[in-house]
Enzyme design. Structure first.
Site, PDB file in Angstrom:
ATOM      1  N   ASP A   7      -2.881   5.020  -2.515  1.00 53.99           N
ATOM      2  CA  ASP A   7      -2.207   3.938  -1.810  1.00 53.99           C
ATOM      3  C   ASP A   7      -2.246   4.298  -0.320  1.00 53.99           C
ATOM      4  OD1 ASP A   7      -0.430   1.750  -1.264  1.00 53.99           O
ATOM      5  OD2 ASP A   7       1.192   3.236  -1.130  1.00 53.99           O
ATOM      6  N   ASP A   9       0.011   2.690   2.731  1.00 54.11           N
ATOM      7  CA  ASP A   9       1.286   2.721   3.457  1.00 54.11           C
ATOM      8  C   ASP A   9       2.331   3.558   2.709  1.00 54.11           C
ATOM      9  OD1 ASP A   9       0.237   0.941   5.419  1.00 54.11           O
ATOM     10  OD2 ASP A   9       0.629  -0.735   4.079  1.00 54.11           O
TER      11      ASP A   9
HETATM   12 MG   LIG Z   1       2.926   2.352  -0.420  1.00 55.46          MG
END
Ligand SMILES: [Mg+2]
Length: 171
Positions: A7, A9
């Site tokens: 992932d 962010d």
């Molecule tokens: Mg995230």
């Protein structure tokens, strides 16, 4: 081939609450991430990013803005990420590409025919990421300060580390 799915962010860069990283200046890499990626590179055949970016669907940024952000991200991490997959669509569009749906994992398998999802790992900081990893048949690693995710649905999480670097150092 085994891949590390990351992932973006909250795992690689600082999460901007209720906002998006809309331009390169707003991208702030988390401490230890570059070192982590260099270590992880030794353990995985592919390193792929999978990220939901509905800021595009909302009209807050363009695909060109995202491309510029990702160019900076690649540069900051030494250009060793193999590919960045993103879903620009709004949550309410229920896109198959948007995590926790597994469209981006299936796209990666099409792009890299030797890729085995069962031997791959998804690292994320949210429930959405853990569900995506599970549904795609991967192992899951939760990073960050997300004890709420862990406490509510521990069965989605195979391993848990405070940071990406600590996960990399554990391998
Ligand atoms: Mg995230």
């Amino acid at each position: 081939m085994k891949a590390l799915f990351l992932d973006r962010d909250g795992v690689l860069n600082v999460l901007r609450p209720n906002d998006y990283v809309k331009c390169p200046d707003e991208l702030e890499i988390l401490p230890g991430v570059k070192e982590a990626i260099i270590l992880l590179r030794r353990h995985y055949d592919l390193i792929l990013i999978v990220t939901n970016q509905q800021g595009i669907g909302k009209g807050l940024m363009t695909e060109a803005d995202l491309t510029a952000v990702h160019a900076k991200l690649q540069e900051c991490l030494g250009n060793i990420i193999d590919r960045i997959y993103y879903c620009p669509e709004l949550e309410r569009a229920h896109s198959f590409r948007r995590k926790p749906n597994i469209g981006m994992a299936l796209q990666a398998r099409r792009d890299y025919p030797g890729l085995r999802l069962k031997e791959s790992v998804m690292v994320g900081d949210s429930m959405t990421d853990m569900l995506f990893g599970r549904r795609a048949g991967m192992q899951t690693v939760l990073v960050g300060d997300n004890s709420d995710v862990w406490q509510r649905q521990p069965y989605l999480v195979d391993r848990r580390y405070p940071t990406l670097l600590e996960y990399a150092q554990s391998l």
